[in-house]
Design an enzyme around this catalytic site. Structure first.
Site, short mmCIF file in Angstrom:
data_model
loop_
_atom_site.label_atom_id
_atom_site.label_comp_id
_atom_site.label_asym_id
_atom_site.label_seq_id
_atom_site.Cartn_x
_atom_site.Cartn_y
_atom_site.Cartn_z
N THR A 77 0.84 -1.21 0.00
CA THR A 77 0.00 0.00 0.00
C THR A 77 0.86 1.25 0.00
O THR A 77 0.64 2.18 -0.79
CB THR A 77 -0.93 -0.01 1.24
OG1 THR A 77 -1.72 -1.22 1.20
CG2 THR A 77 -1.85 1.19 1.27
N GLN A 172 0.74 -8.99 -6.14
CA GLN A 172 0.29 -10.39 -6.22
C GLN A 172 1.18 -11.23 -7.14
O GLN A 172 1.32 -12.43 -6.94
CB GLN A 172 -1.16 -10.46 -6.72
CG GLN A 172 -2.17 -9.95 -5.72
CD GLN A 172 -2.28 -10.82 -4.48
OE1 GLN A 172 -1.85 -11.97 -4.44
NE2 GLN A 172 -2.87 -10.27 -3.44
N HIS A 194 4.69 -10.02 2.37
CA HIS A 194 3.78 -11.04 2.91
C HIS A 194 3.00 -11.77 1.82
O HIS A 194 2.37 -12.79 2.10
CB HIS A 194 2.87 -10.47 3.99
CG HIS A 194 1.70 -9.66 3.53
ND1 HIS A 194 0.42 -10.15 3.54
CD2 HIS A 194 1.61 -8.40 3.05
CE1 HIS A 194 -0.41 -9.19 3.10
NE2 HIS A 194 0.29 -8.13 2.80
N CYS A 309 -13.09 -6.50 3.10
CA CYS A 309 -12.61 -5.21 3.60
C CYS A 309 -12.17 -5.39 5.05
O CYS A 309 -12.40 -6.42 5.66
CB CYS A 309 -13.65 -4.12 3.43
SG CYS A 309 -15.23 -4.48 4.16
#
Ligand code: PLP
Length: 366
Positions: A77, A172, A194, A309
């Site tokens: 992010t 991803q 991660h 979410c």
């Protein structure tokens, strides 16, 4: 007293977070023993700096860039936000319709690049959007919900033709397919540990040679002034360790699961496009995604629906909506296989899925 029946729990949500790799834990523990701050000049500081720079070399090499062009961040992010901040200034922003919220939030108000029914970016539309002046385009390499892979090298060639920059969210894709900044021809890549079996809370932005990275978080001048804050050394060491590991071969287990699901009436979404080998997005007509997730969870099978979410609720998926799936968008689950999945586990998951489909879809032959 009778022991409660124990049933296996099978984790098929690797795209949310990959199963940790033991190599990461070993490297993290070793780094945790290094007392110094990499910014200090004394011996302990130099040892800490060596850990930091070894990891930087490993991660940069893995993704086809130079160590000097890599900035460690707190995750994917932040890497995406840094890219939009650093490379989008004074440019129009254009993002793919199926981008992750990390990009959608950082590039709020951006022009939206259409995708086709398989979720693949429409490159003619990209060329149209780019005629309006200098832009930063953000297009992910592989989608988190469907695994669909965008034609990044082709998009990069179009961007070059129009003088646009291209930032690629490879969060991803990293660890699941070859990702190489130079051969993609992009200006920058965001990656996250991660999603590769490393620790949460660390990622990186890798830029093409010569691109200045203006800091989003200022502070003590760390990361050569490009990201303030003492680096998370153990986490970065874990990232460095997983960056050296080969891509796991899943031996067609995703297709084994998807074939069994489609035999139960499921529709495999994005199957007409190139996809990550670990991901299947499967809609079961007439059955809400949330019901499927809960039913499978009760059977010990952990999958997710659309975009989970942070509240834990299931939000409607903008990705599936952008693909024009209509009501199917609310009936699709994501099955994403971790690196250490086995055939036996997939067969247990198939049995649970089939039982669920028989129970929840009236009319399906027993
Ligand atoms: N980009 C994509 C495509 C993702 O799937 C994710 C996480 O799911 C992110 C960015 C955010 O990464 P992080 O969790 O490291 O902040």
């Amino acid at each position: 007293m009778q022991k409660p029946e124990s049933r296996p729990v099978i984790y098929l949500d690797a795209n949310a977070s990959e199963v940790p790799r033991p190599e990461a834990a070993v490297a993290m523990l070793a780094a945790f023993d290094v007392a110094g701050n990499p910014a200090s000049v004394h011996g302990a500081g130099r040892r800490a700096r060596a850990v930091l720079e070894d990891a930087r070399d490993g991660v940069a090499a893995r993704f086809g860039g130079a160590s000097g062009d890599l900035v460690f961040t707190s995750g994917g992010t932040e890497a995406d936000a840094l890219a939009v901040h650093a490379f989008g200034a004074g440019r129009r922003l254009i993002i793919g319709a199926t981008e992750h919220d990390a990009i959608r939030a950082a590039a709020f108000g951006a022009g939206i690049l259409r995708v086709d029914g398989n979720g693949v970016a429409d490159l003619d539309h990209l060329a149209d959007l780019l005629t309006a002046g200098p832009a930063l385009v953000c297009l992910m390499l592989a989608n988190n919900e469907t695994g669909v892979i965008h034609p990044i090298a082709e998009a990069a060639a179009i961007c070059r033709r129009f003088g646009a920059r291209l930032h690629v969210d490879a969060v991803q894709a990293a660890g699941r397919m070859r990702v190489d900044l130079a051969s993609l021809g992009a200006d920058s890549l965001a990656v996250s540990a991660h999603k590769m079996g490393g620790p949460m809370g660390v990622g990186a932005l890798l830029a093409a040679p010569g691109l200045e990275i203006a800091a989003l978080i200022k502070g003590g001048g760390q990361e050569r002034g490009r990201r303030g804050g003492t680096p998370a050394l153990p986490a970065i060491a874990g990232f460095g360790a997983v960056a050296t590991l080969p891509i796991a071969s899943l031996g067609g287990l995703r297709d084994r699961f998807a074939a069994a699901a489609t035999a139960c009436g499921a529709i495999e979404i994005g199957a007409g496009a190139p996809r990550l080998a670990n991901t299947a997005c499967l809609a079961l007509p007439g059955v809400k995604a949330e019901t499927q997730v809960i039913t499978l969870d009760l059977a010990g099978i952990q999958v997710s629906a659309g975009a989970a979410c942070s509240s834990g609720k299931v939000a409607r998926s903008h990705v599936l909506d952008a693909m024009g799936l209509g009501t199917l968008a609310g009936e699709a689950i994501r099955v994403s296989l971790p690196w250490n999945i086995t055939t036996a586990e997939i067969d247990i998951a198939i049995a649970a899925y089939s039982a669920m489909a028989r129970r929840l879809r009236p009319g399906l032959a027993a």
